[in-house]
Design a protein around this motif. Sequence first.
Motif, PDB file in Angstrom:
ATOM      1  N   UNK A   1     -33.228  28.321  32.879  1.00  0.00           N
ATOM      2  CA  UNK A   1     -32.118  27.541  32.331  1.00  0.00           C
ATOM      3  C   UNK A   1     -32.026  27.843  30.844  1.00  0.00           C
ATOM      4  N   UNK A   2     -30.835  27.844  30.291  1.00  0.00           N
ATOM      5  CA  UNK A   2     -30.655  28.038  28.853  1.00  0.00           C
ATOM      6  C   UNK A   2     -29.805  26.906  28.297  1.00  0.00           C
ATOM      7  N   UNK A   3     -30.004  26.650  27.001  1.00  0.00           N
ATOM      8  CA  UNK A   3     -29.214  25.638  26.300  1.00  0.00           C
ATOM      9  C   UNK A   3     -28.103  26.332  25.529  1.00  0.00           C
ATOM     10  N   UNK A   4     -26.867  25.969  25.789  1.00  0.00           N
ATOM     11  CA  UNK A   4     -25.717  26.493  25.061  1.00  0.00           C
ATOM     12  C   UNK A   4     -25.199  25.408  24.128  1.00  0.00           C
ATOM     13  N   UNK A   5     -24.861  25.801  22.908  1.00  0.00           N
ATOM     14  CA  UNK A   5     -24.365  24.831  21.938  1.00  0.00           C
ATOM     15  C   UNK A   5     -23.371  25.479  21.003  1.00  0.00           C
ATOM     16  N   UNK A   6     -22.998  24.743  19.981  1.00  0.00           N
ATOM     17  CA  UNK A   6     -22.057  25.285  18.998  1.00  0.00           C
ATOM     18  C   UNK A   6     -22.503  24.911  17.591  1.00  0.00           C
ATOM     19  N   UNK A   7     -22.196  25.801  16.639  1.00  0.00           N
ATOM     20  CA  UNK A   7     -22.477  25.519  15.231  1.00  0.00           C
ATOM     21  C   UNK A   7     -21.225  25.040  14.520  1.00  0.00           C
ATOM     22  N   UNK A   8     -20.155  24.822  15.279  1.00  0.00           N
ATOM     23  CA  UNK A   8     -18.881  24.375  14.705  1.00  0.00           C
ATOM     24  C   UNK A   8     -18.640  22.903  15.080  1.00  0.00           C
ATOM     25  N   UNK A   9     -17.869  22.214  14.247  1.00  0.00           N
ATOM     26  CA  UNK A   9     -17.520  20.836  14.572  1.00  0.00           C
ATOM     27  C   UNK A   9     -16.370  20.767  15.567  1.00  0.00           C
ATOM     28  N   UNK A  10     -15.566  21.829  15.619  1.00  0.00           N
ATOM     29  CA  UNK A  10     -14.411  21.853  16.520  1.00  0.00           C
ATOM     30  C   UNK A  10     -14.229  23.275  17.059  1.00  0.00           C
ATOM     31  N   UNK A  11     -15.117  23.715  17.962  1.00  0.00           N
ATOM     32  CA  UNK A  11     -15.066  25.109  18.424  1.00  0.00           C
ATOM     33  C   UNK A  11     -13.751  25.457  19.103  1.00  0.00           C
ATOM     34  N   UNK A  12     -13.233  26.649  18.759  1.00  0.00           N
ATOM     35  CA  UNK A  12     -11.941  27.071  19.293  1.00  0.00           C
ATOM     36  C   UNK A  12     -11.986  28.444  19.926  1.00  0.00           C
ATOM     37  N   UNK A  13     -13.069  29.183  19.740  1.00  0.00           N
ATOM     38  CA  UNK A  13     -13.150  30.518  20.324  1.00  0.00           C
ATOM     39  C   UNK A  13     -14.596  30.836  20.677  1.00  0.00           C
ATOM     40  N   UNK A  14     -14.748  31.884  21.452  1.00  0.00           N
ATOM     41  CA  UNK A  14     -16.055  32.254  21.979  1.00  0.00           C
ATOM     42  C   UNK A  14     -17.105  32.397  20.878  1.00  0.00           C
ATOM     43  N   UNK A  15     -16.712  32.931  19.740  1.00  0.00           N
ATOM     44  CA  UNK A  15     -17.652  33.173  18.645  1.00  0.00           C
ATOM     45  C   UNK A  15     -18.253  31.888  18.078  1.00  0.00           C
ATOM     46  N   UNK A  16     -17.692  30.766  18.413  1.00  0.00           N
ATOM     47  CA  UNK A  16     -18.188  29.481  17.915  1.00  0.00           C
ATOM     48  C   UNK A  16     -19.362  28.955  18.739  1.00  0.00           C
ATOM     49  N   UNK A  17     -19.644  29.612  19.846  1.00  0.00           N
ATOM     50  CA  UNK A  17     -20.614  29.096  20.809  1.00  0.00           C
ATOM     51  C   UNK A  17     -21.873  29.966  20.793  1.00  0.00           C
ATOM     52  N   UNK A  18     -23.035  29.322  20.895  1.00  0.00           N
ATOM     53  CA  UNK A  18     -24.309  30.026  20.764  1.00  0.00           C
ATOM     54  C   UNK A  18     -25.244  29.714  21.934  1.00  0.00           C
ATOM     55  N   UNK A  19     -26.125  30.674  22.207  1.00  0.00           N
ATOM     56  CA  UNK A  19     -27.263  30.388  23.069  1.00  0.00           C
ATOM     57  C   UNK A  19     -28.373  29.837  22.179  1.00  0.00           C
ATOM     58  N   UNK A  20     -28.686  28.573  22.341  1.00  0.00           N
ATOM     59  CA  UNK A  20     -29.702  27.930  21.499  1.00  0.00           C
ATOM     60  C   UNK A  20     -31.109  28.153  22.033  1.00  0.00           C
TER      61      UNK A  20
END
Length: 51
Positions: free
Chosen positions: A26-45
Motif C-alpha cells: 500500500x502507498x500513501x498519496x498526498x498533495x503539497x498544494x492547498x488546492x491541487x488542480x493538476x497531476x503535478x500537485x500530487x505526490x507519493x508520500x
Amino acid sequence: MNNKCILCDVNNCQYHSNENYCTLSVVQIGTHESDPKQCECVDCESFVKAI
Ligand code: SF4
C-alpha cells in the motif's frame, strides 16, 4: 515482491522494482498544494530515496 496494482517509474525510490512496479502493498498519496488542480500537485508520500 512487485505490486502489479501500483505502477511506478520512479527509479530512484527504495521501493521501486526493476519492472516499473512498486514493491509496497500500500502507498500513501498526498498533495503539497492547498488546492491541487493538476497531476503535478500530487505526490507519493511513501517515497524513500534509494541508497
Ligand atoms: S513508494 Fe511511491 S515512489 Fe516509491 S516505488 Fe512505490 S509508488 Fe513509486
